[in-house]
Design an enzyme around this catalytic site. Sequence first.
Site, PDB file in Angstrom:
ATOM      1  CD  GLU A  73      -5.705 -15.805  -1.489  1.00 48.27           C
ATOM      2  OE1 GLU A  73      -4.755 -16.094  -2.241  1.00 48.27           O
ATOM      3  OE2 GLU A  73      -5.785 -14.722  -0.888  1.00 48.27           O
TER       4      GLU A  73
ATOM      5  CB  CYS B  42       6.407  -2.865  -3.486  1.00 49.30           C
ATOM      6  SG  CYS B  42       8.100  -3.468  -3.640  1.00 49.30           S
TER       7      CYS B  42
ATOM      8  CB  CYS C 181      10.801   3.950  -3.169  1.00 43.89           C
ATOM      9  SG  CYS C 181      11.240   2.463  -4.104  1.00 43.89           S
TER      10      CYS C 181
ATOM     11  CB  CYS D 100       7.432   2.234   0.227  1.00 42.18           C
ATOM     12  SG  CYS D 100       7.648   0.638   1.034  1.00 42.18           S
TER      13      CYS D 100
ATOM     14  CB  CYS E 107      13.456  -1.226   1.415  1.00 41.66           C
ATOM     15  SG  CYS E 107      13.541  -2.029  -0.197  1.00 41.66           S
TER      16      CYS E 107
END
Length: 357
Positions: A43, A198, A205, A208, A214
């Site tokens: 991270e 995305c 899309c 997706c 969305c």
Amino acid sequence: MSAVAADRPPEFATRLLAWFELNGRHDLPWQHPREPYRVWLSEIMLQQTQVATVIPYFRRFLERFPDVATLAAAPVDDVLALWSGLGYYARARNLHRCARQLVDEHGGQFPRSLDALAALPGIGRSTAGAIAAQSWGARAAILDGNVRRVLARHRAIDGWPGAPAVQRRLWVVAEALLPDDRLADYTQALMDLGATICTARRPDCAACPVSAECIARITDTVARYPAARPRKPRARRRARMLLAFNARGELLLERRAPVGIWGGLWCPPMLDDDALSGDGGHALLDAADRIETLPQLHHAFTHFDLELQPLRFTLSRSGGVAESGRQRWVSLDELAALGLPAPVRKLLASLDLTVST
DNA sequence: AAATCGGGGCG
DNA sequence: CGCCCAGATTT
């Protein structure tokens, strides 16, 4: 499971998780095993740095520092050396401070509460959520760049996501969408969706799993979200970099201040043009036999451009000039083990050819 | 809430 | 060159 049926079917998470099973990334080095130290390290490295860049650094780092205790016990120079080239070196110093704090105040373990995690150096709200969700399956949200983009589109949230008001709305959405279980996979799935489907430039899309709900997709306004960052004028600075060699062919380096550019790294002495314009002289330059002007070097930082003029020269008398304060003479063989700024490392590598002749 | 901090890669 | 990338910290 709870006997109470959910008012809102968790369709977002359900669809996302189903997509993740088939299309998510399951082979990232920090996923096996998925334990706090590795999640944390990944991270921090992934803050402002892309996955492909991070992977080799992550492997080297883990080999040298296999656990928190090893990292905490290591000199910060070793940490910076392995970080060299990743940029944003405050991350490396915070990483080291955090490891020592974990050993000193938490028995070498990561605290379980989000607040305690976020109180550690270099760990904010999002990274705390990522560690808790991925390591222990805690029901905690994250809000990194990928997630901000996904959610801004999904809910058609206007405004630049960096703006605090927009960020607050995004956090509300991020927490509202959390499923009740499989938080580790869900967190990874959300990041994978942002990284592979995305995307910022050309979102796919059609592929997706949550496009049906969305808002940006439905209203055909995907390109509007998220709103671009307000642009700022980029400053330009100039400086000279003094490449001083002694009779033994060693290079003079000094440790830079912990704050500012290349904080804590080893670097040849630099002179801002402002500093030089005063008396026009410097002890090193005065002691130089012959000064060679090398090709100018351009380096782009996030908020300004730096134009570096490298000056190379040899000092016949090295006594008195160096080995004082933070400066030291370094043989070319030692350079690899030191934390050097990437452009300096590049410059010196190009210099080696001429040095060896 | 806004400003600051200060690398690298990509198209 | 512009923008993006698994943000955090300080004022």
